[in-house]
Every structure is written in C-alpha cells, then in structure tokens.
Design a protein around this motif. Structure first.
Motif, PDB file in Angstrom:
ATOM      1  N   VAL A  96       2.049 -30.636  -8.069  1.00 27.22           N
ATOM      2  CA  VAL A  96       1.891 -30.968  -9.543  1.00 27.22           C
ATOM      3  C   VAL A  96       3.198 -31.068 -10.335  1.00 27.22           C
ATOM      4  O   VAL A  96       3.219 -32.261 -10.986  1.00 27.22           O
ATOM      5  N   ARG A  97       4.105 -30.341  -9.791  1.00 26.03           N
ATOM      6  CA  ARG A  97       5.427 -30.536 -10.803  1.00 26.03           C
ATOM      7  C   ARG A  97       6.563 -31.262 -10.071  1.00 26.03           C
ATOM      8  O   ARG A  97       7.781 -31.273 -10.439  1.00 26.03           O
TER       9      ARG A  97
ATOM     10  N   PHE B  11      -6.923 -28.406 -12.452  1.00 27.90           N
ATOM     11  CA  PHE B  11      -5.776 -29.395 -12.682  1.00 27.90           C
ATOM     12  C   PHE B  11      -5.256 -29.788 -11.259  1.00 27.90           C
ATOM     13  O   PHE B  11      -4.800 -30.992 -11.173  1.00 27.90           O
ATOM     14  N   VAL B  12      -5.121 -28.856 -10.488  1.00 26.99           N
ATOM     15  CA  VAL B  12      -4.536 -29.115  -9.032  1.00 26.99           C
ATOM     16  C   VAL B  12      -5.575 -29.884  -8.218  1.00 26.99           C
ATOM     17  O   VAL B  12      -5.060 -30.865  -7.766  1.00 26.99           O
TER      18      VAL B  12
ATOM     19  N   VAL C  75      -5.305 -33.647  -9.574  1.00 23.64           N
ATOM     20  CA  VAL C  75      -4.201 -34.453  -9.106  1.00 23.64           C
ATOM     21  C   VAL C  75      -4.371 -34.632  -7.538  1.00 23.64           C
ATOM     22  O   VAL C  75      -3.919 -35.860  -7.191  1.00 23.64           O
TER      23      VAL C  75
ATOM     24  N   LYS D 255      -1.580 -36.120 -14.459  1.00 21.62           N
ATOM     25  CA  LYS D 255      -0.519 -35.409 -14.044  1.00 21.62           C
ATOM     26  C   LYS D 255       0.101 -34.671 -15.213  1.00 21.62           C
ATOM     27  O   LYS D 255       0.478 -33.670 -15.077  1.00 21.62           O
TER      28      LYS D 255
ATOM     29  N   ALA E 248      -1.825 -31.561 -16.214  1.00 23.87           N
ATOM     30  CA  ALA E 248      -1.686 -30.680 -15.118  1.00 23.87           C
ATOM     31  C   ALA E 248      -0.188 -30.042 -15.463  1.00 23.87           C
ATOM     32  O   ALA E 248      -0.196 -28.729 -15.392  1.00 23.87           O
ATOM     33  N   ILE E 249       0.794 -30.695 -15.446  1.00 21.20           N
ATOM     34  CA  ILE E 249       2.192 -30.184 -15.499  1.00 21.20           C
ATOM     35  C   ILE E 249       2.154 -29.360 -16.825  1.00 21.20           C
ATOM     36  O   ILE E 249       2.740 -28.055 -16.764  1.00 21.20           O
TER      37      ILE E 249
ATOM     38  N   LYS F 260       0.495 -26.132 -16.209  1.00 16.85           N
ATOM     39  CA  LYS F 260       0.980 -25.138 -15.261  1.00 16.85           C
ATOM     40  C   LYS F 260       2.255 -24.403 -16.216  1.00 16.85           C
ATOM     41  O   LYS F 260       2.654 -23.174 -15.968  1.00 16.85           O
ATOM     42  N   GLU F 261       3.055 -25.185 -16.775  1.00 10.75           N
ATOM     43  CA  GLU F 261       4.083 -24.786 -17.358  1.00 10.75           C
ATOM     44  C   GLU F 261       3.924 -23.653 -18.641  1.00 10.75           C
ATOM     45  O   GLU F 261       4.322 -22.807 -18.676  1.00 10.75           O
TER      46      GLU F 261
END
Lengths: 195, 195
Positions: free
Chosen positions: A160-161, B99-100, B103, B114, B117-118, B121-122
């Motif tokens: 993802v990152r 999200f994963v 992607v 993306k 998703a980022i 996660k953040e």
DNA sequence: GGGCATGTACACAGATCTGTTTACTTTTTG
DNA sequence: CAAAAAGTAAACAGATCTGTGTACATGCCC
C-alpha cells in the motif's frame, strides 16, 4: 515467420504470465494479452494450458519456491530473510505477496488457488519454526507464527505504502521477539539497524 | 410497483455494493449485479454514482471509519484492538482488509484507490502512535509501525488460512514489544492468553 | 392541476473475455 | 519422403461488462 522448434514454449508462457499476472493482476490480464506479448497465437497458449484457471495454478505453483538448505547460522538466516524482504521492497516491480493477492482477487471460492496459498504460507512458517528449534527456542511454533505475521504485515504495508522501511521495522520487531525468547541477537537499537 | 420515495437510496446502494465488493471482489461484481440485488434498475444506480469507479471510491471511503475517542486506558485500547480483530476473524464474512484487497485487485495505477488505502493505513498507525505516546513510550512512532505490521500480518494470514488464532498470536507479540518498550502489560504467557 | 425529480423497464452500443473452429505452414522425425 | 507434431492467422460463439438512450410511471411540491 518460423513455426515450431521454440524451446521451452511452456516456460516462456509461464514467465510472461507471471510478470503480467503479478504486476497487473490476474483478472486484469486476459489470455490474449499474454499471447500477444510473447508473439504467439492464442491457440498455442491453449495447447499448453487447457484453461486460464490451469495457467493461474501453474503461475502460483511456479512462485512456490522452497528455501534451499543454507550454510549460514539459523539466526542469520532468520534475520537475513528480513534483509531480503527489504531488497525486494526496494525493487520497483514488487507488488505484494502473489498468494495473498490471488486469494484477495479470486475470492475464497477458488479452492485451487486457496490451497496453494495455504501450502505456501505453511511451508514458510515451518521454515521459520525449524530454524527457531535449532536455536533452542522453547515455543518455536508460536514464535514462528509471530515472525510470519511480521513478514506478511510488512508485505501488506509495503504494497500500500511503497515503503521499504517496513522491512526494517519488521526486522527490529523480530529481534525483540527473538531476544524475549532467549536468543542472543546482539545489540538492539530502537528501530534503526546497522548493516 | 412503487417508483420513488425510497429513503436513502444512495445508502442502500452503498450497503449492497459494500457487501458484494468486499465478499466477492470488486472486479468480480458488476453494476448489474448490485442493481439486481437491490431490485432497482441500473439507470437508477448510475443516477447516484456516475461511474463504477466513483462507486468503488465511495465504498472505500465508507469503510474508512475513524476510531472514536474512548474512555478506556490507552493500554486496554491497544490490546482490545487485537481482541476485536479476533472477533472479526471469527465472523464467517470476514475477508481481509478491504483496502489491501482493493489495491491488490485494482493495481498500483489506480491512484484514487491507493490514496484512500494509504490514508487509512496512516490514520490507524497514528491512532496507535498517540496511544503509545500517552503510555510514555519513547519511540512511539517506531513501535506504532511495528504494531500495525502485526495487525496487517494477522489479517493477511487469516485471509488465507481462516484462523482467528492469528489475532491471538499478534496480541501476544504486541505484548512482548510493549513490555520491551517499558510498558507494564502484566503477565505474559508464551503465546496463550487468559481472557 | 402541472411540473419535476425520481424511478422502472428494456434495449442497445461497444468493448473485452474465454475458449473453439477452420485452414494453412513449418519443423522434426521415423 | 512422408507423417506427425507444433505453430500461425483469423474468424467466431457466447458470455459479460460499463455506460447510454428511450419511453413510460409515480409521487411531491408549488
């Protein structure tokens, strides 16, 4: 131009399928695209693989490489795995775990794919477990599971990152877990790591 | 039958899209299927979302729920997150991180997906980091990253193996990491855990 | 009552995908 | 040489997908 005498046609198909399936996604790539990329006819492809499903299975089985026995110490094999991860994350064509991606993409109903994915995950867990047992870790089973969590977690995060530092973070955490299990891993920094 | 006056049509579409996209995969579900499931016409769906891409973005944004402030202690919030994970793993309709998966399915070229998703996660990493800071952990940034590795690792493993014990393994590892950072987490077993 | 937003039903365009068929060509091999 | 093996080219069937167009029905608000 020529017609036959292509060496390893099956392998060439698999190589191309691997690259495209992995980079773009299995559902995103049609058999036409793969054939066109190699410059062969679709008929030839179907002569080697009776269906796309078979090609997908072959792709995943080909990705399932077993770790060869190493001369190095169990500890450096374990820690080296995270270094190798970091190198792979840094490659621009890395796009997560092909097995996890395939299960995510194809869904839980695709038993063939899921079976291969489970076998791969289990074989890697066993690889960690045996190395841990050699180190004299009491609960090698449990610690091996925790290490693969770090591995798969860093892979998912990098997917993802796009951040290879995830591999270093996983390695740092692995060291803490190893130390906690009585393994001597030398100095442990906060999160950084001397190469 | 009736024609209009349906309450929250947009929300109904999103609910159905969420269920189908998440369970079966985004590429596996067509807009026809979603419309048919609700019993509306495809035209109605396209009146609410101009394209499938927009529907996908809305689906992911709707999955992006922010953690609400809690009365509980930072430590029990952190450890409770792993308990919640285990409960979710045990549900039969759990199928990994949306999200994963998105992607993995849609590829890295889908910038909109993306980006969401980022961001997710953040935001979760920051949630952990702030709780760790409240606990007085020195390297809250680094430890938060390590904890999300355990979270995402257990999610990926459960996706493939359907094993809620992955959440317990992650929790046990998290406890070791917390203890190593000077947090008092009480007794730590090998891998098991008293509820 | 009369707009107007909203919905339905349904056909359609155009693309793409898996897999097959047909007819032909080239290479290897017995 | 001749047969078999392997490949090419291209069309096709049939399904599915996104998105649009058309014609009609319903309910709400002024």
């Amino acid at each position: 131009m020529p017609a036959a005498a292509k060496p390893d046609m099956k392998e060439r198909i698999l190589q191309t399928a691997d690259r495209l399936f992995y980079l773009k996604g299995i559902r995103a790539i049609g058999v036409d695209t793969i054939a066109a990329e190699i410059g062969i006819s679709k008929r030839t492809l179907y002569n080697h693989f009776p269906s796309k499903d078979e090609l997908i299975s072959a792709y995943l089985k080909r990705r399932f490489v077993v770790a060869k026995p190493s001369e190095k110490s169990p500890l450096s094999q374990i820690l080296g795995y995270f270094d190798a991860l970091e190198r792979r994350f840094s490659a621009k064509d890395f796009r997560g775990c092909p097995f996890v991606n395939a299960v995510a993409e194809l869904g839980p109903e695709d038993r063939a794919v899921k079976k291969i994915a489970i076998a791969f995950k289990e074989s890697r867990r066993v690889w960690f477990r045996d190395l841990l047992a050699q180190l004299g870790v009491a609960d090698a089973e449990g610690l091996a599971t925790q290490l693969v969590l770090l591995v798969d977690g860093s892979i998912a995060q990098d997917l993802v990152r796009d951040d290879p530092a995830m591999a270093r973070a996983a390695k740092a955490a692995a060291k803490v877990l190893l130390k906690n299990a009585g393994v001597d891993v030398g100095e442990i920094g906060g999160a950084a790591e001397a190469p």
